[in-house]
Design a protein around this motif. Structure first.
Motif, PDB file in Angstrom:
ATOM      1  N   MET A   1      15.722  -6.009   5.824  1.00  0.00           N
ATOM      2  CA  MET A   1      15.833  -6.948   4.738  1.00  0.00           C
ATOM      3  C   MET A   1      16.827  -6.420   3.717  1.00  0.00           C
ATOM      4  N   THR A   2      17.497  -7.345   3.148  1.00  0.00           N
ATOM      5  CA  THR A   2      18.516  -6.965   2.188  1.00  0.00           C
ATOM      6  C   THR A   2      17.913  -6.919   0.777  1.00  0.00           C
ATOM      7  N   PHE A   3      18.694  -6.380  -0.112  1.00  0.00           N
ATOM      8  CA  PHE A   3      18.266  -6.277  -1.510  1.00  0.00           C
ATOM      9  C   PHE A   3      18.012  -7.658  -2.116  1.00  0.00           C
ATOM     10  N   PHE A   4      18.823  -8.631  -1.776  1.00  0.00           N
ATOM     11  CA  PHE A   4      18.658  -9.998  -2.292  1.00  0.00           C
ATOM     12  C   PHE A   4      17.333 -10.604  -1.847  1.00  0.00           C
ATOM     13  N   LYS A   5      16.947 -10.380  -0.605  1.00  0.00           N
ATOM     14  CA  LYS A   5      15.691 -10.926  -0.098  1.00  0.00           C
ATOM     15  C   LYS A   5      14.491 -10.271  -0.789  1.00  0.00           C
ATOM     16  N   TRP A   6      14.569  -8.965  -1.015  1.00  0.00           N
ATOM     17  CA  TRP A   6      13.465  -8.278  -1.712  1.00  0.00           C
ATOM     18  C   TRP A   6      13.346  -8.781  -3.153  1.00  0.00           C
TER      19      TRP A   6
END
Length: 188
Positions: A1-6
């Motif tokens: 998961m990317t930072f944006f999704k978190w």
């Protein structure tokens, strides 16, 4: 998961928890109280009684309870008299019961209309205020005559008029100051 999704998942979780809290608050805040909430004015002599139920309520409020205050005094005297022309003894029992209104005036029976009659303390305060105003006016006029009048008397054409105004102003200021000081000293 990317930072944006978190970040999106965290912000969405905070919003979801906040919505649940707001819904819980709205549900509990819409409950109607069983009895009305009434704020009565409170004083030294006020009293009230509230009877409330599911079918309604009744309120009994007294703003001046007790309206009449009572004082009782008794005196017993046993005295033996001695003297040249005979003696004797004196036995005396006295009992006095007085009723007073809240402002300290003695109740002598009958109705008293508002604004009629003054207590002894009110009369004493009026007399003291009159004397204090008179003394203050005299002192204020004297100070104005000694300090203010010589300063304005030299004004051409209107010096005499300005001197009179200064003297009157000194008297008025002295009268007001005397009244204030007199009310503080006489506890009025």
């Amino acid at each position: 998961m990317t930072f944006f999704k978190w970040t999106a998942l965290g912000v969405g979780g905070v919003v979801a928890v906040a919505h649940i809290g707001v819904l819980g608050h709205i549900i509990t805040a819409t409950k109607v109280p069983e009895a009305p909430v009434i704020n009565f004015p409170r004083g030294d002599y006020s009293s009230y009684k509230v009877e409330a139920g599911k079918e309604g309520y009744s309120i009994e409020y007294r703003a001046n309870d007790p309206a009449i205050l009572e004082s009782q005094k008794s005196l017993s005297l046993d005295k033996e008299k001695k003297g040249l022309f005979g003696g004797g003894s004196e036995k005396r029992n006295e009992y006095r019961r007085d009723q007073f209104t809240m402002d300290g005036t003695r109740n002598i029976g009958g109705a008293v209309a508002d604004g009629e009659g003054k207590s002894a303390k009110d009369i004493e305060c009026i007399v003291a205020d009159a004397g204090a105003r008179s003394q203050g006016a005299m002192a204020g006029s004297s100070i104005a005559a000694g300090v203010g009048v010589p300063a304005v008397i030299g004004i051409p054409y209107v010096g005499w008029l300005a001197a009179g105004w200064v003297s009157l102003l000194g008297g008025r200021i002295g009268s007001a100051a005397g009244s204030t000081v007199g009310s503080m000293l006489n506890d009025c």
